[in-house]
Motif scaffolding. Structure first.
Motif, PDB file in Angstrom:
ATOM      1  N   VAL A  23       0.844  -1.199   0.000  1.00  0.00           N
ATOM      2  CA  VAL A  23       0.000   0.000   0.000  1.00  0.00           C
ATOM      3  C   VAL A  23       0.877   1.246   0.000  1.00  0.00           C
ATOM      4  O   VAL A  23       0.619   2.203  -0.735  1.00  0.00           O
ATOM      5  N   ARG A  24       1.929   1.240   0.795  1.00  0.00           N
ATOM      6  CA  ARG A  24       2.859   2.369   0.808  1.00  0.00           C
ATOM      7  C   ARG A  24       3.437   2.597  -0.592  1.00  0.00           C
ATOM      8  O   ARG A  24       3.548   3.726  -1.061  1.00  0.00           O
ATOM      9  N   GLY A  25       3.787   1.517  -1.279  1.00  0.00           N
ATOM     10  CA  GLY A  25       4.334   1.640  -2.625  1.00  0.00           C
ATOM     11  C   GLY A  25       3.379   2.339  -3.579  1.00  0.00           C
ATOM     12  O   GLY A  25       3.794   3.176  -4.381  1.00  0.00           O
ATOM     13  N   ILE A  26       2.113   2.002  -3.488  1.00  0.00           N
ATOM     14  CA  ILE A  26       1.115   2.662  -4.338  1.00  0.00           C
ATOM     15  C   ILE A  26       1.023   4.139  -3.992  1.00  0.00           C
ATOM     16  O   ILE A  26       1.086   5.010  -4.865  1.00  0.00           O
ATOM     17  N   PHE A  27       0.873   4.438  -2.707  1.00  0.00           N
ATOM     18  CA  PHE A  27       0.661   5.829  -2.318  1.00  0.00           C
ATOM     19  C   PHE A  27       1.913   6.694  -2.469  1.00  0.00           C
ATOM     20  O   PHE A  27       1.801   7.909  -2.647  1.00  0.00           O
ATOM     21  N   GLU A  28       3.091   6.102  -2.421  1.00  0.00           N
ATOM     22  CA  GLU A  28       4.310   6.895  -2.676  1.00  0.00           C
ATOM     23  C   GLU A  28       4.306   7.467  -4.087  1.00  0.00           C
ATOM     24  O   GLU A  28       4.874   8.521  -4.330  1.00  0.00           O
ATOM     25  N   ALA A  67      -6.677  16.212  -8.781  1.00  0.00           N
ATOM     26  CA  ALA A  67      -5.665  15.453  -9.529  1.00  0.00           C
ATOM     27  C   ALA A  67      -5.336  14.152  -8.814  1.00  0.00           C
ATOM     28  O   ALA A  67      -5.170  13.104  -9.448  1.00  0.00           O
ATOM     29  N   TYR A  68      -5.254  14.213  -7.499  1.00  0.00           N
ATOM     30  CA  TYR A  68      -5.013  13.001  -6.720  1.00  0.00           C
ATOM     31  C   TYR A  68      -6.173  12.010  -6.932  1.00  0.00           C
ATOM     32  O   TYR A  68      -5.950  10.825  -7.186  1.00  0.00           O
ATOM     33  N   ALA A  69      -7.402  12.489  -6.827  1.00  0.00           N
ATOM     34  CA  ALA A  69      -8.574  11.621  -6.953  1.00  0.00           C
ATOM     35  C   ALA A  69      -8.644  10.934  -8.319  1.00  0.00           C
ATOM     36  O   ALA A  69      -9.123   9.804  -8.428  1.00  0.00           O
ATOM     37  N   ALA A  70      -8.141  11.598  -9.350  1.00  0.00           N
ATOM     38  CA  ALA A  70      -8.156  11.041 -10.704  1.00  0.00           C
ATOM     39  C   ALA A  70      -6.876  10.289 -11.055  1.00  0.00           C
ATOM     40  O   ALA A  70      -6.764   9.740 -12.149  1.00  0.00           O
ATOM     41  N   SER A  71      -5.934  10.233 -10.127  1.00  0.00           N
ATOM     42  CA  SER A  71      -4.615   9.663 -10.430  1.00  0.00           C
ATOM     43  C   SER A  71      -4.646   8.144 -10.551  1.00  0.00           C
ATOM     44  O   SER A  71      -5.491   7.460  -9.972  1.00  0.00           O
ATOM     45  N   GLU A  72      -3.697   7.624 -11.292  1.00  0.00           N
ATOM     46  CA  GLU A  72      -3.564   6.184 -11.488  1.00  0.00           C
ATOM     47  C   GLU A  72      -3.323   5.462 -10.160  1.00  0.00           C
ATOM     48  O   GLU A  72      -3.952   4.426  -9.913  1.00  0.00           O
ATOM     49  N   PRO A  73      -2.451   5.956  -9.263  1.00  0.00           N
ATOM     50  CA  PRO A  73      -2.271   5.253  -7.994  1.00  0.00           C
ATOM     51  C   PRO A  73      -3.561   5.177  -7.165  1.00  0.00           C
ATOM     52  O   PRO A  73      -3.850   4.138  -6.562  1.00  0.00           O
TER      53      PRO A  73
END
Length: 95
Positions: A23-28, A67-73
């Motif tokens: 999960v950390r990897g995704i959010f980083e 932008a965060y809400a629409a981001s790939e991660p």
């Protein structure tokens, strides 16, 4: 600046400790979004049944939230972990 909190209760039997690093990897990856400043992930120290398991805190400019809400991660987080989430709370506040 705002803090964006994602507070998660995973489904029964989920090994939360095993999920922290993936999960950390995704959010980083969200740290590459302009206006996203920092990330903090905290795991609960309680095994009481009605407690949530994980808290993700993202500090960002308020304007970066769409932008965060629409981001790939963010989309990947929902796709890969959504079926393991029993409950979640989203909370945004100014800092």
């Amino acid at each position: 600046m705002i803090e964006h909190y994602i507070i998660v209760k995973f489904t029964e039997g989920t090994d939360v400790k095993a999920l922290v690093e993936p999960v950390r990897g995704i959010f980083e990856e969200t740290l590459t979004i302009p206006g996203v400043d920092s990330l903090d992930i905290r795991i609960s120290n309680s095994d009481i049944a009605n407690r949530y398991d994980l808290m993700i805190i993202i500090t960002m400019e308020k304007e970066a939230l769409p932008a965060y809400a629409a981001s790939e991660p963010h989309i990947r987080w929902k796709r890969e972990y959504g079926d393991r989430i029993a409950k979640k709370a989203i909370f945004d506040c100014d800092i």
